[in-house]
Design an enzyme around this catalytic site. Structure first.
Site, PDB file in Angstrom:
ATOM      1  N   ASP A   1     -15.271  -3.007  -1.214  1.00 30.51           N
ATOM      2  CA  ASP A   1     -14.848  -2.786   0.159  1.00 30.51           C
ATOM      3  C   ASP A   1     -16.086  -2.504   1.000  1.00 30.51           C
ATOM      4  O   ASP A   1     -16.814  -1.536   0.734  1.00 30.51           O
ATOM      5  CB  ASP A   1     -13.885  -1.599   0.235  1.00 30.51           C
ATOM      6  CG  ASP A   1     -12.721  -1.745  -0.738  1.00 30.51           C
ATOM      7  OD1 ASP A   1     -12.243  -2.875  -0.915  1.00 30.51           O
ATOM      8  OD2 ASP A   1     -12.306  -0.740  -1.329  1.00 30.51           O
TER       9      ASP A   1
ATOM     10  N   ASP B   1       0.856  -1.186   0.000  1.00 29.63           N
ATOM     11  CA  ASP B   1       0.000   0.000   0.000  1.00 29.63           C
ATOM     12  C   ASP B   1       0.889   1.232   0.000  1.00 29.63           C
ATOM     13  O   ASP B   1       1.774   1.365   0.860  1.00 29.63           O
ATOM     14  CB  ASP B   1      -0.907   0.021   1.231  1.00 29.63           C
ATOM     15  CG  ASP B   1      -1.998  -1.043   1.170  1.00 29.63           C
ATOM     16  OD1 ASP B   1      -2.089  -1.736   0.140  1.00 29.63           O
ATOM     17  OD2 ASP B   1      -2.747  -1.172   2.155  1.00 29.63           O
TER      18      ASP B   1
END
Length: 247
Positions: free
Chosen positions: A129, A8
């Site tokens: 998500d 990330d």
């Protein structure tokens, strides 16, 4: 079952967040390309990369770091974060990204996702998500009124390569994958589902080898790999042994 190590990106560095909170970022490496190379050398077959800044900005923000990763490794890369239009999709594919992940735009502009999947078969995934059962967008800062299953079904016949399903409540806090919700989504659609959010230990890896998880396309691991809770050699050996048994 493919185990995807995660990188990330925030301000050019490799970080992990807690439940998507940009203010709770732990920096694990100042050199994402070196981290990618380390994952490749450990035997991983794919790499999962997210441009966190891009997810909030709605456009690529860590392009230099992503491009450095692409130059450094040979294994395929799937990339998400800030991919909201066809120019960005095609730009990343041209630079060597193997699969782009479209999240917010899958809610806001499903026709764009369908067109991208049509033009680039096998190279477009949808990121779903979920927060309290509902799909979150804009870097998880906003919650829609759609459930994960409702969104997944929108793309059932679109040629989408995969769905990456993340339980936001578990992401980054090492509480274990939400297997029931992930399997419910996988059963609701024909698209391969990749589990994400909370993978914490070898017990989670072992859970993924059980028969009911055979319908999943893989799982993503971040913090647990960085802090040593999951041993790459053991995890990959276990998953490969199951693959041989089912071949």
């Amino acid at each position: 079952m493919i185990l995807f190590p995660a990188i990330d990106l925030k301000e050019g560095r490799c970080v992990r967040l807690i439940q998507g909170d940009m203010d709770q970022a732990t920096v694990f490496s100042d050199d994402p390309a070196a981290q990618a190379a380390a994952f490749e050398s450990q035997g991983f077959e794919w790499l999962h990369v997210v441009d966190l800044d891009g997810a909030f900005a709605g456009k690529p923000m860590n392009a230099a770091a992503v491009e450095a990763i692409l130059r450094r490794i040979r294994i395929p890369v799937q990339l998400g974060g800030g991919i909201r239009d066809m120019k960005t999709v095609e730009g990343w594919l041209a630079k060597g990204v193997s699969r782009v992940i479209i999240g917010t735009a899958a809610v806001r502009d499903p026709a764009f996702v369908r067109e991208a999947a049509r033009l680039h078969p096998g190279k477009v995934a949808v990121g779903i998500d979920a927060k309290d059962g509902l799909v979150a967008v804009e870097g998880w800062a906003q919650t829609s009124t759609l459930t994960a299953e409702e969104l997944g079904r929108r793309f059932e016949d679109a040629g989408v390569a995969a769905i990456i399903y993340t339980d936001i409540a578990r992401d980054g806090i090492l509480k274990g994958l939400n297997i029931p919700m992930t399997l419910a989504l996988a059963r609701a659609v024909k698209i391969p589902v990749i589990a994400s959010g909370g993978l914490a230990s070898m017990a989670d890896i072992e859970r993924l080898t059980q028969a009911d998880c055979a319908i999943l396309g893989g799982a993503i691991s971040g913090r647990a790999l960085y802090d040593g809770r999951i041993d790459p050699d053991q995890a990959l050996a276990l998953l490969r042994s199951i693959r041989r048994e089912t071949a």
